[in-house]
Design a protein around this motif. Structure first.
Motif, PDB file in Angstrom:
ATOM      1  N   VAL A   8     -35.661 -16.773  -2.657  1.00 40.98           N
ATOM      2  CA  VAL A   8     -36.324 -18.051  -2.372  1.00 40.98           C
ATOM      3  C   VAL A   8     -37.649 -18.150  -3.127  1.00 40.98           C
ATOM      4  CG1 VAL A   8     -37.562 -17.334  -0.261  1.00 40.98           C
ATOM      5  CG2 VAL A   8     -36.833 -19.695  -0.517  1.00 40.98           C
ATOM      6  N   LEU A  11     -37.132 -19.682  -6.551  1.00 47.97           N
ATOM      7  CA  LEU A  11     -36.954 -21.146  -6.550  1.00 47.97           C
ATOM      8  C   LEU A  11     -38.276 -21.859  -6.248  1.00 47.97           C
ATOM      9  CD1 LEU A  11     -34.884 -23.388  -6.935  1.00 47.97           C
ATOM     10  CD2 LEU A  11     -34.431 -23.321  -4.492  1.00 47.97           C
ATOM     11  N   LYS A  12     -39.078 -21.254  -5.413  1.00 49.17           N
ATOM     12  CA  LYS A  12     -40.371 -21.865  -5.042  1.00 49.17           C
ATOM     13  C   LYS A  12     -41.260 -22.101  -6.258  1.00 49.17           C
ATOM     14  CE  LYS A  12     -41.511 -20.458  -0.334  1.00 49.17           C
ATOM     15  NZ  LYS A  12     -42.149 -19.354   0.358  1.00 49.17           N
ATOM     16  N   ARG A  15     -39.753 -25.520  -7.557  1.00 47.91           N
ATOM     17  CA  ARG A  15     -39.366 -26.606  -6.674  1.00 47.91           C
ATOM     18  C   ARG A  15     -40.402 -26.840  -5.581  1.00 47.91           C
ATOM     19  NH1 ARG A  15     -34.555 -29.296  -5.698  1.00 47.91           N
ATOM     20  NH2 ARG A  15     -34.796 -30.300  -3.696  1.00 47.91           N
ATOM     21  N   VAL A  17     -41.453 -28.734  -1.932  1.00 48.47           N
ATOM     22  CA  VAL A  17     -40.859 -29.311  -0.719  1.00 48.47           C
ATOM     23  C   VAL A  17     -41.535 -30.653  -0.464  1.00 48.47           C
ATOM     24  CG1 VAL A  17     -40.503 -28.983   1.756  1.00 48.47           C
ATOM     25  CG2 VAL A  17     -40.409 -27.016   0.204  1.00 48.47           C
ATOM     26  N   VAL A  21     -39.770 -33.928   4.204  1.00 52.50           N
ATOM     27  CA  VAL A  21     -39.076 -32.767   4.786  1.00 52.50           C
ATOM     28  C   VAL A  21     -40.021 -32.021   5.733  1.00 52.50           C
ATOM     29  CG1 VAL A  21     -38.084 -30.492   4.230  1.00 52.50           C
ATOM     30  CG2 VAL A  21     -37.382 -32.505   2.931  1.00 52.50           C
ATOM     31  N   ASN A  22     -41.264 -31.844   5.321  1.00 49.88           N
ATOM     32  CA  ASN A  22     -42.230 -31.154   6.186  1.00 49.88           C
ATOM     33  C   ASN A  22     -42.489 -31.926   7.475  1.00 49.88           C
ATOM     34  OD1 ASN A  22     -42.749 -28.734   4.876  1.00 49.88           O
ATOM     35  ND2 ASN A  22     -44.070 -29.758   3.372  1.00 49.88           N
ATOM     36  N   GLU A  24     -40.394 -34.041   8.946  1.00 46.90           N
ATOM     37  CA  GLU A  24     -39.188 -33.967   9.781  1.00 46.90           C
ATOM     38  C   GLU A  24     -39.103 -32.617  10.496  1.00 46.90           C
ATOM     39  OE1 GLU A  24     -36.621 -36.303  10.502  1.00 46.90           O
ATOM     40  OE2 GLU A  24     -38.240 -37.586   9.752  1.00 46.90           O
ATOM     41  N   ARG A  25     -39.504 -31.562   9.797  1.00 47.06           N
ATOM     42  CA  ARG A  25     -39.471 -30.218  10.400  1.00 47.06           C
ATOM     43  C   ARG A  25     -40.433 -30.169  11.595  1.00 47.06           C
ATOM     44  NH1 ARG A  25     -42.837 -25.970   9.874  1.00 47.06           N
ATOM     45  NH2 ARG A  25     -43.952 -27.105   8.267  1.00 47.06           N
ATOM     46  N   TYR A  28     -39.045 -32.177  14.588  1.00 46.61           N
ATOM     47  CA  TYR A  28     -37.979 -31.473  15.329  1.00 46.61           C
ATOM     48  C   TYR A  28     -38.566 -30.359  16.197  1.00 46.61           C
ATOM     49  CZ  TYR A  28     -34.170 -28.230  16.284  1.00 46.61           C
ATOM     50  OH  TYR A  28     -33.299 -27.381  16.915  1.00 46.61           O
ATOM     51  N   TYR A  63     -31.431 -35.688  20.050  1.00 49.33           N
ATOM     52  CA  TYR A  63     -31.936 -34.308  19.976  1.00 49.33           C
ATOM     53  C   TYR A  63     -31.361 -33.421  21.081  1.00 49.33           C
ATOM     54  CZ  TYR A  63     -35.070 -35.611  16.206  1.00 49.33           C
ATOM     55  OH  TYR A  63     -35.560 -36.037  15.001  1.00 49.33           O
ATOM     56  N   THR A  66     -28.028 -32.433  20.026  1.00 51.58           N
ATOM     57  CA  THR A  66     -28.164 -31.438  18.964  1.00 51.58           C
ATOM     58  C   THR A  66     -28.410 -30.051  19.575  1.00 51.58           C
ATOM     59  OG1 THR A  66     -28.949 -33.090  17.411  1.00 51.58           O
ATOM     60  CG2 THR A  66     -29.556 -30.826  16.928  1.00 51.58           C
TER      61      THR A  66
END
Ligand SMILES: Cc1cc2nc3c(=O)[nH]c(=O)nc-3n(C[C@H](O)[C@H](O)[C@H](O)COP(=O)(O)OP(=O)(O)OC[C@H]3O[C@@H](n4cnc5c(N)ncnc54)[C@H](O)[C@@H]3O)c2cc1C
Ligand code: SF4
Ligand code: SF4
Lengths: 91, 442
Positions: A8, A11-12, A15, A17, A21-22, A24-25, A28, A63, A66
């Motif tokens: 990982v 890839l970091k 790429r 993020v 996405v942050n 949404e994380r 949740y 949720y 989920t």
């Protein structure tokens, strides 16, 4: 134990993020914590959970279902009108 | 290269062929054609753009008119396809270009998307999912619940192997730390693969009509207006909820309405034809709902019932006998009450009266649309479409699998809307016409 190679990190380097996405994380993690907290003492239905947590009903449904799928909550009966199920936390 | 049947892919020498047949799309049509040809001894490469084979059928609950469990029928076929020594399967693979050469071979370039998981090493243990902090809508449950950023598509997926949705991955690395098989590999890249084949079968299936474009039905705005595919999931053994529930508040519904012909036989949405399966799958779902929720009222709003196949009329009569309420009515609009219930305003076609009725869940019986993107892939010969944008069958009566390109055949709903029995027959025809072509070749 043998240390694992962290691909990982490779890839970091190329790429990023996205902000979305942050966000949404975080959302949740927060909702999961709130729902788990609300179910700590007793099992509850989705409308009861919405009142207790101040979360919108559709969000609680989404949720909570989920968490049911992930095996974190389970069904604990249904109300007298056979309308709403109760859900309990799996410890 | 990841393949269910490990085969070296980067070996396209001019004049030789890697496979006899390339089958594009691994729904029931693609699987059936591949199996038939493989049984005849031909080498088949089956490519699928999704992470699992099985197409739409693997996601259905039960199937009309026999009410057999869809998973019970499709899983053995999926496994047989995956295990067949003459079939190589590549998932997450999409054809980029197909060029017919002078020697009649097809030169195919396809893209293989990275899974970020070494397919052959993943045991499907789902340990990675437990530590992944990120959730997104689960497309295989039609957005009714979420899944993790690393996920196994669904329980009966084939291959039953994890993949990473890199667009929604936080790159936290927790899955890589947790995986007991050490099979997560973030260095995987998209690959372009070139092969030569003697023939091609297009089995790219259909698209589902998106009812968001019919604003008066409120899909996307009203939580308790769902599609028939979402109801298929609610009724399936691997369902998103613990029972059939309303997405707005988890209530067990007891007044359910179906709206037939949503996006079919409708010029205003650009799809004037009948989708062939909606009357019957709605009738099937009504029967299943009456079994699951014995106290529920099920009303089905229809324009005409098309119960034309073997056993279909009996199946329809059976639903009526069980108590399904068929209403010959045209829906004008749907409005939502504060409690999430829905008011249907409709014209009763028999009396001509405009009437309103309250329901607590509305299911839109969405139609089937042509999936014609594959035509762009054919570079030097044109894969022609018919007036409705399905793959054209120039010799429909005598050779229904033939297309406008010699050596390219078509199977299943890529040709028109049809049910599973007709899809299987169409795939059989495609396999037999392809084998005739290949035998001439040799
Ligand atoms: C809600 C609903 C319920 C239904 N219920 C029933 C029922 O009870 N009984 C019945 O007989 N029929 C039923 N049907 C119809 C049934 O689903 C179809 O007959 C059947 O799925 C058609 O199979 P197919 O292989 O032609 O298409 P699909 O299932 O659409 O498969 C096509 C495959 O090709 C892949 N693909 C597409 N493009 C590409 C590409 N460019 N490259 C690689 N892969 C590609 C797709 O990902 C997919 O896996 C139902 C349909 C719906 C919508
Ligand atoms: S690296 Fe991505 S897929 Fe893996 S656990 Fe973190 S968010 Fe999930
Ligand atoms: S990627 Fe690893 S942890 Fe995840 S299912 Fe496969 S073997 Fe298990």
């Amino acid at each position: 134990m043998e240390k694992k190679i962290r691909t990982v990190n490779i890839l970091k380097e190329t790429r990023k993020v996205s902000e979305h996405v942050n966000e949404e994380r975080k959302k949740y993690i927060q909702i999961r914590k709130t729902l788990r907290e609300a179910l700590k003492e007793e099992s509850k239905s989705i409308p009861q959970l919405a009142v207790d947590t101040n979360l919108p009903l559709p969000d609680v449904t989404y949720y909570l279902m989920t968490l049911l799928k992930f095996g974190e909550v389970a069904v604990d009966g249904i109300d007298d009108m056979d309308e709403y199920y109760f859900y309990k936390l799996i410890k | 290269m990841e393949a269910t049947n490990n085969d070296s892919m980067n070996r396209s020498n001019a004049g030789t062929t890697d496979y006899d047949v390339l089958v594009i799309g691994a729904g029931i049509a693609g699987e059936e054609s591949a199996l038939k040809l493989a049984d005849m001894g031909f080498k088949v490469l089956l490519i699928e753009k999704e992470p699992s084979i099985g197409g739409k059928m693997i996601l259905l609950s039960k199937v009309f008119p026999t009410l057999d469990c869809a998973a019970c029928i499709t899983t053995p076929k999926v496994s047989e396809t995956a295990r067949h020594p003459n079939i190589t399967i590549l998932t997450l693979a999409e054809a980029e270009s197909i060029v017919k050469e002078e020697n009649n071979l097809f030169s195919v370039t396809f893209k293989k998307h990275p899974r970020y998981v070494v397919e052959n090493d993943c045991t499907g243990c789902q340990e990675c999912e437990t530590v992944c902090p990120m959730v997104v809508k689960d497309q295989f449950q039609f957005n009714l619940v979420a899944r993790k950023a690393i996920y196994i598509p669904f329980n009966i997926a084939n291959p039953r192997v994890a993949l990473i949705d890199i667009e929604n991955c936080t790159l936290c690395g927790a899955c890589e730390q947790k995986c007991p098989s050490n099979c997560i590999d973030f260095t995987q890249k998209e690959e372009l693969v070139n092969i030569k084949v003697k023939s091609v079968i297009v089995a790219t299936g259909f698209k589902l009509f998106d009812p968001i474009s019919i604003e008066r039905y409120g899909y996307g705005r009203y939580k308790n207006v769902i599609t028939s595919m979402q109801m298929e999931r609610e009724l399936a053994p691997t369902r998103p909820f613990n029972s059939v529930l309303r997405p707005s508040d988890g209530k067990v519904p007891d007044k359910i309405a179906y709206i037939f012909c949503t996006g079919s036989r409708d010029h205003t949405v650009g799809n004037p034809i009948c989708s062939q399966v909606c009357c019957m799958y709605s009738t099937k779902q009504a029967q299943l709902l009456m079994g699951a929720l014995p106290m529920a009222d099920i009303s089905l709003y229809y324009i005409n019932i098309r119960a034309f196949g073997k056993g279909f009329n009996e199946f329809y009569m059976q639903a009526k006998d069980m108590g399904a309420n068929y209403v010959k009515g045209k829906i004008g609009s749907i409005s939502e009450k504060e409690n999430g219930n829905l008011i249907l305003r409709y014209e009763d076609i028999v009396t001509g009266k405009v009437t309103e009725k309250e329901h607590d869940l509305v299911v839109l019986s969405v139609g089937l649309l042509a999936n014609h993107e594959i035509t762009k892939v054919f570079k030097n010969e044109k894969l022609e479409l018919d007036a409705l944008k399905y793959i054209k069958q120039p010799d429909l009566l005598q050779s229904p699998a033939t297309t406008s390109i010699k050596g390219v055949f078509v199977a299943g709903t890529a040709t028109s809307p049809m049910d599973i029995p007709d899809t299987i027959m169409s795939a059989g025809a495609a396999a037999s016409e392809t084998s005739g072509y290949l035998n001439q070749w040799s």
